[in-house]
Design a protein around this motif. Structure first.
Motif, short mmCIF file in Angstrom:
data_model
loop_
_atom_site.label_atom_id
_atom_site.label_comp_id
_atom_site.label_asym_id
_atom_site.label_seq_id
_atom_site.Cartn_x
_atom_site.Cartn_y
_atom_site.Cartn_z
N TYR A 29 0.86 -1.18 0.00
CA TYR A 29 0.00 0.00 0.00
C TYR A 29 0.90 1.24 0.00
O TYR A 29 1.95 1.24 0.63
CB TYR A 29 -0.87 0.06 1.26
N VAL A 36 3.86 0.51 2.60
CA VAL A 36 3.72 -0.59 3.55
C VAL A 36 3.64 -1.89 2.75
O VAL A 36 2.83 -2.00 1.84
CB VAL A 36 2.42 -0.44 4.37
N ALA A 38 2.23 -5.15 2.88
CA ALA A 38 1.23 -5.85 3.71
C ALA A 38 1.34 -7.36 3.57
O ALA A 38 1.21 -8.10 4.54
CB ALA A 38 -0.16 -5.37 3.33
N ALA A 57 -1.14 -11.85 14.31
CA ALA A 57 -1.43 -10.62 15.05
C ALA A 57 -2.08 -9.57 14.15
O ALA A 57 -1.96 -9.62 12.92
CB ALA A 57 -0.14 -10.07 15.65
N SER A 58 -2.73 -8.63 14.78
CA SER A 58 -3.37 -7.53 14.06
C SER A 58 -2.34 -6.81 13.18
O SER A 58 -1.23 -6.51 13.63
CB SER A 58 -3.98 -6.57 15.08
N GLY A 59 -2.70 -6.57 11.93
CA GLY A 59 -1.83 -5.84 11.02
C GLY A 59 -0.82 -6.69 10.29
O GLY A 59 -0.02 -6.17 9.50
N CYS A 60 -0.85 -8.02 10.48
CA CYS A 60 0.17 -8.87 9.84
C CYS A 60 -0.14 -9.15 8.36
O CYS A 60 0.68 -9.70 7.65
CB CYS A 60 0.36 -10.18 10.61
N GLY A 61 -1.35 -8.78 7.90
CA GLY A 61 -1.63 -8.92 6.48
C GLY A 61 -2.71 -9.93 6.10
O GLY A 61 -2.91 -10.20 4.92
N LYS A 62 -3.41 -10.46 7.09
CA LYS A 62 -4.40 -11.52 6.82
C LYS A 62 -5.53 -11.04 5.89
O LYS A 62 -5.86 -11.70 4.91
CB LYS A 62 -5.02 -12.03 8.14
N SER A 63 -6.12 -9.89 6.24
CA SER A 63 -7.25 -9.40 5.43
C SER A 63 -6.78 -9.03 4.04
O SER A 63 -7.48 -9.28 3.05
CB SER A 63 -7.90 -8.17 6.09
N THR A 64 -5.59 -8.43 3.96
CA THR A 64 -5.05 -8.06 2.65
C THR A 64 -4.91 -9.30 1.78
O THR A 64 -5.34 -9.31 0.61
CB THR A 64 -3.70 -7.35 2.80
N HIS A 217 -9.01 -14.96 14.83
CA HIS A 217 -8.19 -14.75 16.03
C HIS A 217 -8.52 -15.80 17.09
O HIS A 217 -7.87 -15.87 18.12
CB HIS A 217 -8.47 -13.36 16.62
N1 LIG Z 1 -6.03 0.52 2.60
C1 LIG Z 1 -4.85 0.51 3.21
N2 LIG Z 1 -3.96 1.50 3.00
C2 LIG Z 1 -2.75 1.51 3.58
N3 LIG Z 1 -2.32 0.54 4.41
C3 LIG Z 1 -3.15 -0.46 4.68
C4 LIG Z 1 -4.47 -0.54 4.10
N4 LIG Z 1 -5.07 -1.66 4.54
C5 LIG Z 1 -4.18 -2.27 5.37
N5 LIG Z 1 -3.03 -1.56 5.45
C6 LIG Z 1 -1.82 -1.93 6.20
O1 LIG Z 1 -1.39 -3.20 5.75
C7 LIG Z 1 -0.98 -4.02 6.84
C8 LIG Z 1 -1.81 -5.28 6.85
O2 LIG Z 1 -3.17 -4.95 7.15
P1 LIG Z 1 -4.33 -6.04 7.20
O3 LIG Z 1 -5.61 -5.31 7.32
O4 LIG Z 1 -4.17 -6.96 6.06
O5 LIG Z 1 -3.99 -6.80 8.56
P2 LIG Z 1 -4.80 -7.92 9.37
O6 LIG Z 1 -3.84 -9.03 9.64
O7 LIG Z 1 -6.05 -8.25 8.67
O8 LIG Z 1 -5.13 -7.19 10.75
P3 LIG Z 1 -6.40 -7.36 11.74
O9 LIG Z 1 -6.19 -8.65 12.48
O10 LIG Z 1 -6.31 -6.17 12.63
O11 LIG Z 1 -7.63 -7.34 10.91
C9 LIG Z 1 -1.11 -3.15 8.08
O12 LIG Z 1 0.16 -2.57 8.33
C10 LIG Z 1 -2.10 -2.11 7.68
O13 LIG Z 1 -1.90 -0.92 8.40
#
Ligand SMILES: Nc1ncnc2c1ncn2[C@@H]1O[C@H](COP(=O)(O)OP(=O)(O)OP(=O)(O)O)[C@@H](O)[C@H]1O
Ligand SMILES: [Mg+2]
Length: 246
Positions: A29, A36, A38, A57-64, A217
């Protein structure tokens, strides 16, 4: 085996053994200093009938990662094959078509249309894909029965429990014979009993041959999976870091 040999003799490609093949997927991103990473070169496979949990953990990239696999994000690198069909690098229109055909996506929030009844919500993707109304209704009713909601066809979401709403969401995701289920924290808003029902439903769908990739989680949800993948800083790790030792 005999079947594969027959396909070979006819010159047809054998059916891909994996429902989902993800190879070296990377997604960033932003740009320059603000960039970043992701998802940083991730590969995985999910077979038909397999339930794979994705933790980290939160922010590790799962949703991406899940969004890239679902074809919901632009600009990813690598390969995502859904039953042999490439998702990454295709136009938004092609990705949407592939998703409508074979991939159901479920989020923490069920995202049902509040004005529509359960059956109207479930038939929505079929109607959008051009299925004749009567046929869409028939398939939606059958799908609701499959997720254990027979008799609730005409309820609006407001008059259902959280667990029932999420099951309608899963029915809407999987209606029309889609074979891959992608779920991002599907039990995140649910109490223990409703979570158990949703996990039981995922298991049942997998027993019918669906391939499921579920971000969670909740170790109890992961405990019901065939396999658990752990993610840290955009990559898969063998063992999650032991935070307790810090
Ligand atoms: N639209 C976006 N623009 C910029 N950075 C983003 C965007 N979406 C996610 N990120 C960044 O990408 C990284 C991965 O985010 P992601 O949402 O994939 O994490 P996650 O593992 O799903 O977290 P969670 O458990 O909190 O849902 C994080 O550092 C987040 O801040
Ligand atoms: Mg997330």
């Amino acid at each position: 085996m005999a079947h594969e040999r027959w396909l070979f003799l006819t010159g047809m490609d054998p059916t891909p053994s994996q429902a989902l093949e993800v190879r070296s997927v990377r997604k960033t991103y932003g740009e320059g200093e603000a960039q970043v990473v992701a998802v940083d070169g991730v590969s995985l496979t999910v077979g038909a009938g397999e339930f794979v949990a994705l933790m980290g953990a939160s922010g590790c990239g799962k949703s991406t990662l899940l969004h890239v696999v679902a074809g919901l994000l632009e600009g990813a690198e690598g390969e995502v094959e859904v039953f042999g069909q490439q998702m990454v690098g295709r136009s938004e229109r092609e990705r949407t078509a592939l998703r409508l055909k074979d991939v159901g996506v479920v989020f923490q929030d069920h995202l049902l249309v509040p004005e529509l009844t359960a059956v109207e919500n479930v038939e929505l993707p079929l109607v959008m894909a051009g299925t004749p109304r009567a046929q869409a209704r028939e398939q939606a009713v059958a799908m609701l029965a499959r997720v254990g909601l027979e008799g609730l066809e005409d309820r609006v979401p407001d008059r259902m429990s959280g667990g029932q709403r999420q099951r309608v969401g899963i029915a809407r995701a999987m209606v029309g014979g889609r074979r891959v289920l992608l779920a991002d924290e599907p039990t995140g808003n649910l109490d223990t009993d409703s979570s158990r029902a949703v996990v039981g439903l995922v298991r049942q769908l997998c027993a019918d041959g669906i391939a499921a990739l579920v971000v969670t989680h909740d170790p109890r949800v992961a405990g019901a999976a065939d396999r658990v993948l752990h993610m840290e800083d955009g990559r898969f790790v063998e063992q999650p870091s032991a935070w307790g030792q810090w």
